[in-house]
Design a protein around this motif. Structure first.
Motif, PDB file in Angstrom:
ATOM      1  N   PHE A 299      -2.704  -2.677   7.195  1.00 40.83           N
ATOM      2  CA  PHE A 299      -2.681  -1.261   7.570  1.00 40.83           C
ATOM      3  C   PHE A 299      -1.294  -0.940   8.102  1.00 40.83           C
ATOM      4  O   PHE A 299      -0.918  -1.401   9.172  1.00 40.83           O
ATOM      5  CB  PHE A 299      -3.728  -0.956   8.645  1.00 40.83           C
ATOM      6  CG  PHE A 299      -5.131  -1.309   8.240  1.00 40.83           C
ATOM      7  CD1 PHE A 299      -5.782  -0.601   7.244  1.00 40.83           C
ATOM      8  CD2 PHE A 299      -5.802  -2.358   8.852  1.00 40.83           C
ATOM      9  CE1 PHE A 299      -7.073  -0.919   6.862  1.00 40.83           C
ATOM     10  CE2 PHE A 299      -7.098  -2.697   8.480  1.00 40.83           C
ATOM     11  CZ  PHE A 299      -7.737  -1.980   7.489  1.00 40.83           C
ATOM     12  N   ALA A 308     -10.184   2.789   9.877  1.00 38.51           N
ATOM     13  CA  ALA A 308     -10.803   2.070   8.757  1.00 38.51           C
ATOM     14  C   ALA A 308     -12.178   1.569   9.154  1.00 38.51           C
ATOM     15  O   ALA A 308     -12.394   1.131  10.283  1.00 38.51           O
ATOM     16  CB  ALA A 308      -9.910   0.900   8.343  1.00 38.51           C
ATOM     17  N   ASP A 310     -15.243  -0.997   7.653  1.00 30.81           N
ATOM     18  CA  ASP A 310     -15.759  -1.975   6.677  1.00 30.81           C
ATOM     19  C   ASP A 310     -14.827  -2.182   5.480  1.00 30.81           C
ATOM     20  O   ASP A 310     -15.277  -2.325   4.335  1.00 30.81           O
ATOM     21  CB  ASP A 310     -17.145  -1.532   6.155  1.00 30.81           C
ATOM     22  CG  ASP A 310     -18.212  -1.596   7.248  1.00 30.81           C
ATOM     23  OD1 ASP A 310     -17.921  -2.123   8.338  1.00 30.81           O
ATOM     24  OD2 ASP A 310     -19.338  -1.122   6.991  1.00 30.81           O
ATOM     25  N   ILE A 311     -13.530  -2.207   5.752  1.00 30.18           N
ATOM     26  CA  ILE A 311     -12.546  -2.347   4.671  1.00 30.18           C
ATOM     27  C   ILE A 311     -12.157  -3.822   4.509  1.00 30.18           C
ATOM     28  O   ILE A 311     -11.924  -4.514   5.494  1.00 30.18           O
ATOM     29  CB  ILE A 311     -11.298  -1.500   5.008  1.00 30.18           C
ATOM     30  CG1 ILE A 311     -11.636  -0.012   4.937  1.00 30.18           C
ATOM     31  CG2 ILE A 311     -10.123  -1.828   4.095  1.00 30.18           C
ATOM     32  CD1 ILE A 311     -12.072   0.480   3.591  1.00 30.18           C
ATOM     33  N   ILE A 314      -7.623  -4.692   1.379  1.00 32.55           N
ATOM     34  CA  ILE A 314      -6.985  -3.428   0.998  1.00 32.55           C
ATOM     35  C   ILE A 314      -5.624  -3.347   1.681  1.00 32.55           C
ATOM     36  O   ILE A 314      -5.450  -3.820   2.790  1.00 32.55           O
ATOM     37  CB  ILE A 314      -7.869  -2.236   1.448  1.00 32.55           C
ATOM     38  CG1 ILE A 314      -9.176  -2.170   0.657  1.00 32.55           C
ATOM     39  CG2 ILE A 314      -7.112  -0.912   1.357  1.00 32.55           C
ATOM     40  CD1 ILE A 314      -9.056  -1.670  -0.762  1.00 32.55           C
ATOM     41  N   LEU A 316      -3.013  -0.482   2.885  1.00 37.82           N
ATOM     42  CA  LEU A 316      -2.834   0.951   3.090  1.00 37.82           C
ATOM     43  C   LEU A 316      -1.480   1.195   3.725  1.00 37.82           C
ATOM     44  O   LEU A 316      -1.135   0.581   4.728  1.00 37.82           O
ATOM     45  CB  LEU A 316      -3.929   1.532   3.982  1.00 37.82           C
ATOM     46  CG  LEU A 316      -3.825   3.056   4.178  1.00 37.82           C
ATOM     47  CD1 LEU A 316      -5.196   3.695   4.216  1.00 37.82           C
ATOM     48  CD2 LEU A 316      -3.051   3.444   5.418  1.00 37.82           C
ATOM     49  N   LEU A 324      -0.405   5.341   0.191  1.00 43.69           N
ATOM     50  CA  LEU A 324      -0.761   4.392  -0.866  1.00 43.69           C
ATOM     51  C   LEU A 324      -1.935   3.552  -0.392  1.00 43.69           C
ATOM     52  O   LEU A 324      -1.907   3.030   0.724  1.00 43.69           O
ATOM     53  CB  LEU A 324       0.429   3.464  -1.157  1.00 43.69           C
ATOM     54  CG  LEU A 324       0.110   2.251  -2.035  1.00 43.69           C
ATOM     55  CD1 LEU A 324      -0.132   2.672  -3.485  1.00 43.69           C
ATOM     56  CD2 LEU A 324       1.232   1.217  -1.968  1.00 43.69           C
ATOM     57  N   ILE A 325      -2.984   3.448  -1.217  1.00 38.46           N
ATOM     58  CA  ILE A 325      -3.968   2.398  -0.982  1.00 38.46           C
ATOM     59  C   ILE A 325      -4.062   1.569  -2.254  1.00 38.46           C
ATOM     60  O   ILE A 325      -4.121   2.098  -3.356  1.00 38.46           O
ATOM     61  CB  ILE A 325      -5.393   2.876  -0.616  1.00 38.46           C
ATOM     62  CG1 ILE A 325      -5.826   4.087  -1.433  1.00 38.46           C
ATOM     63  CG2 ILE A 325      -5.574   3.078   0.860  1.00 38.46           C
ATOM     64  CD1 ILE A 325      -7.329   4.359  -1.253  1.00 38.46           C
ATOM     65  N   ALA A 326      -4.064   0.257  -2.052  1.00 37.92           N
ATOM     66  CA  ALA A 326      -4.123  -0.636  -3.202  1.00 37.92           C
ATOM     67  C   ALA A 326      -5.013  -1.808  -2.846  1.00 37.92           C
ATOM     68  O   ALA A 326      -5.124  -2.205  -1.686  1.00 37.92           O
ATOM     69  CB  ALA A 326      -2.723  -1.134  -3.560  1.00 37.92           C
ATOM     70  N   LYS A 327      -5.661  -2.331  -3.864  1.00 37.48           N
ATOM     71  CA  LYS A 327      -6.378  -3.585  -3.695  1.00 37.48           C
ATOM     72  C   LYS A 327      -5.335  -4.651  -3.413  1.00 37.48           C
ATOM     73  O   LYS A 327      -4.251  -4.656  -4.014  1.00 37.48           O
ATOM     74  CB  LYS A 327      -7.116  -3.904  -4.990  1.00 37.48           C
ATOM     75  CG  LYS A 327      -8.073  -5.049  -4.898  1.00 37.48           C
ATOM     76  CD  LYS A 327      -8.811  -5.160  -6.228  1.00 37.48           C
ATOM     77  CE  LYS A 327      -9.040  -6.610  -6.587  1.00 37.48           C
ATOM     78  NZ  LYS A 327      -9.531  -6.729  -7.963  1.00 37.48           N
ATOM     79  N   SER A 330      -2.770  -6.326  -5.904  1.00 35.86           N
ATOM     80  CA  SER A 330      -2.392  -5.363  -6.956  1.00 35.86           C
ATOM     81  C   SER A 330      -1.132  -4.594  -6.609  1.00 35.86           C
ATOM     82  O   SER A 330      -0.742  -3.680  -7.328  1.00 35.86           O
ATOM     83  CB  SER A 330      -3.531  -4.356  -7.180  1.00 35.86           C
ATOM     84  OG  SER A 330      -4.651  -4.984  -7.746  1.00 35.86           O
TER      85      SER A 330
END
Lengths: 464, 464
Positions: A299, A308, A310-311, A314, A316, A324-327, A330
């Motif tokens: 984060f 956030a 239950d993330i 990820i 962010l 931007l949010i990305a797995k 990735s």
């Protein structure tokens, strides 16, 4: 030994933090400092700051000045300008020419070349390697810093070590340089224990490298016979080639130094994991972050609250105008995203809302139908161009410091909590005659408030 | 028939969009409109707008005025004020009293009561139900709108239908009201086909409900014998009880109407799925969203660019000062997050950067060490209080409309692109004497720029 830092890149792999207007090396990525500044500070552990040079281009020159000023106010002469980007081989050739002609270096002077956008820790270990590198360079070697692979990374070039160099610890002949491998090959390299990651740092003497250019890259060598200014002016005709291709893969003088440092090129948001501490749930939290039951995530909050729930896995990243949010895993696809945004001419890939200029910076706070509001910061002693706008007038309110305002035929000082008004089509100039940064709020009013409604009459930074 | 909309709730289940200062019913959640406005517009399909009333509290009165004004400028008298929140039974009792005493309604007048923060579509179907509801009410029934369950939802109350009401289609006696069930029970209800979701909408005549209050809620009924102003002043002594508990679960007059509408109480961000269209990958995208390979996610962008890479089953909500990311299915935990933030006294749960006031709104654009910048909007004909600040002076620059500025002993008009200056400890007032909204930029300067440095001398909205 002198060090030359390569700072001309325009990397956007850490978008939305890094953008064309603020490439990775200048963004305050690590502990609130830019990677360029971290690089300079690291070198200062061994070298005198006046022996540290930076090569960059005109667009980024003032970023470099800004960062160098944090170390010493006396380093503006330590900037080497490449008129256009032509990869590392021509850049290094230009630096060598600069050293010989401008600094009157002896041909036996050792040079250390390094990128401006990598993370290296700890400094003490790096310095030990640098000392060793200098010795090897003085011994006629072109030294590369090899990093022991931690995983079968397919994003780096590799160096295969040969036999030990006599009388030098952790130093090896180079058997070969290899390009970014595929995964099975990278795994084989890792297992063999004979390969290093190529960190892109080099040490050599002027003399050694001159000889190698003559033999392996005569096209560049020929340009080096020109006087410095001519070589610089003709830089666009240089071949676009990296030092690895031009010299390292061909020379018999290369050596690899096993650099036992923590190293990262911060090539993606995922790689932030290599440098930032994790909490007990594997999260990296930078800025104002509140989370419930989140795991193994990154984060990166800017000015906003990031929350956030239950993330997992990820990344962010929050900036003033883009999120931007990305797995996780990735984040190398950021380049695809940047390409999509470029095709859409999205302003978010070009500049941050805070735009840096040679005289300071401005931030667009808001833009409405017929108005635009900016916070403007002018560095002490700096001045904007004499300019005029046909479609807007400007209200200026000083909130910190003092401004010298030329407004038509009058010149006056405007202090904190005072304001002034510049009508349309009136020649004006804003200066900071003081000793602290000038901060002012500008409210533009008019039928058109685009940045291109500007006529510059005189500019001390040579802008048109 | 008259309609009364319940709009006193302070729900934060859609935080960060809904906050105490802008509860769910006032936030522009669906198609850029507030749910309250959508509710008013829906009722207007059948009722005259002057027959639509809203009950709310003093804090939210100006929000209601603002929304009602979008339908007609003539509805300020259609607001009923509850001094404190005492749940739905006392609120409905107060409304009935209002109708009898202030509107001189006949006891046979049918009333329709509904929440202000639900989504209902399509309007035509709803109107058909409303017509049927009025008929049933006139027949002595207390009508509830039952929604056919789509899934075994454990977040709603249920109504079990009894036998058909003679001569009325889709209308049933109520066998029982049941509270939020556990999952196995909810599944049983769903399977049986005999249960409806309780949508919280009611229709009845004044007379019918008066009788029921007398029998089932004598404490409230007793207060209804007071004159309206006295009943209102004594409102804090009302029992805190819902109409379901007080009347519906006890009365023998209840009926349930099978309302074949799409209905949602938008109780969490996940429920946005019920009302917004999905793209081919199951994503809901609101605002400026760019994504690569993302699936089944909700991207709710505010003013910023939201970009996503390889994201699945995530809810992202962006507002000016706060971001929420949650795993899909976890968005009911927003209340836990809000509690954490409340405990930290985080401003992000109280107000948006744009704060609504009776006279208009202001947005803090930036706050620095000794300054604060606001964009202020004053509605036509509105005026701020006569006020004074001891620690700050204020620069005002009009960017749209015209301001009448009282500054010490002088009063002057300030037009677009003109500015004025209010020194510290000077009585001043800002008014919009014009016909269009006044927009101005305020730059505050001083050693303290907190909102509480204000002395109000006169305020047309009765604020201290």
């Amino acid at each position: 030994m002198k060090a030359i830092i390569l700072a001309g890149g325009s990397g956007t792999r850490l978008w939305p933090l890094s953008r064309y207007g603020l490439p990775k090396q200048f963004a305050p990525i690590h502990q609130g400092k830019s990677l360029l500044l971290k690089t300079v500070e690291r070198l200062c552990d061994y070298l005198k700051y006046e022996d540290i040079y930076v090569i960059t281009n005109e667009d980024y020159k003032f970023h470099v000045i800004e960062e160098l000023r944090k170390v010493s106010t006396n380093l503006e002469g330590n900037i080497i300008l490449e008129p256009v980007g032509r990869n590392t081989a021509p850049a290094i050739a230009l630096c060598i020419k600069f050293c010989l002609e401008k600094l009157k270096c002896s041909p036996s002077e050792p040079l250390f070349i390094c990128p401006s956008d990598h993370i290296i820790e700890p400094v003490k270990k790096f310095t030990e390697n640098l000392v060793l590198c200098e010795k090897l360079a003085k011994n006629g070697k072109i030294v590369t810093f090899g990093i022991k692979p931690k995983e079968p990374n397919t994003g780096y070039g590799y160096i295969k070590k040969g036999k030990n160099i006599k009388d030098f610890e952790k130093s090896f002949e180079v058997e070969k340089f290899v390009e970014k491998p595929n995964l099975p090959t990278a795994e084989k390299y890792l297992k063999s224990g004979k390969y290093y990651w190529n960190s892109g740092m080099f040490g050599f003497t002027v003399n050694t490298m001159l000889k190698e250019f003559r033999v392996h890259s005569p096209q560049i060598y020929k340009k080096m016979s020109l006087p410095y200014e001519k070589m610089q002016a003709d830089f666009g005709n240089m071949p676009n080639i990296s030092i690895d291709y031009a010299i390292m893969e061909k020379t018999s003088r290369s050596a690899v130094l096993e650099a036992d440092i923590l190293w990262s090129d911060l090539g993606s948001w995922d790689s932030i994991e290599e440098i930032e501490a994790k909490d007990e749930n594997g999260n990296i939290r930078i800025g104002n972050v509140v989370e419930i039951n989140s795991k193994n995530s990154i984060f990166y909050a800017g000015e906003r609250l990031v929350s956030a729930i239950d993330i997992e896995n990820i990344v962010l990243v929050d900036t003033k105008d883009a999120i931007l949010i990305a797995k996780k895993g990735s984040s190398q696809k950021v380049k695809d995203l940047v390409n999509i945004l470029k095709a859409r001419k999205a302003p978010e890939v070009i500049e941050h809302p805070t735009v840096y200029r040679p005289w300071g910076s401005y931030t667009v706070l808001e833009e409405g139908a017929r108005y635009k509001i900016k916070r403007i910061t002018v560095k002490p002693g700096q001045k904007l161009s004499i300019q005029m706008h046909h479609h807007r007038s400007e209200h200026w309110i000083v909130v910190k410091g003092v401004a010298r305002v030329t407004n038509g035929d009058t010149v006056k000082l405007v202090h904190e909590n005072e304001s002034t008004f510049v009508p349309k089509s009136t020649k004006h100039r804003l200066e900071n005659p003081g000793k602290v940064p000038l901060e002012l709020i500008e409210v533009q009013n008019g039928e058109y408030v685009g940045e291109d409604d500007i006529i510059r009459f005189e500019d001390q930074y040579g802008r048109k």
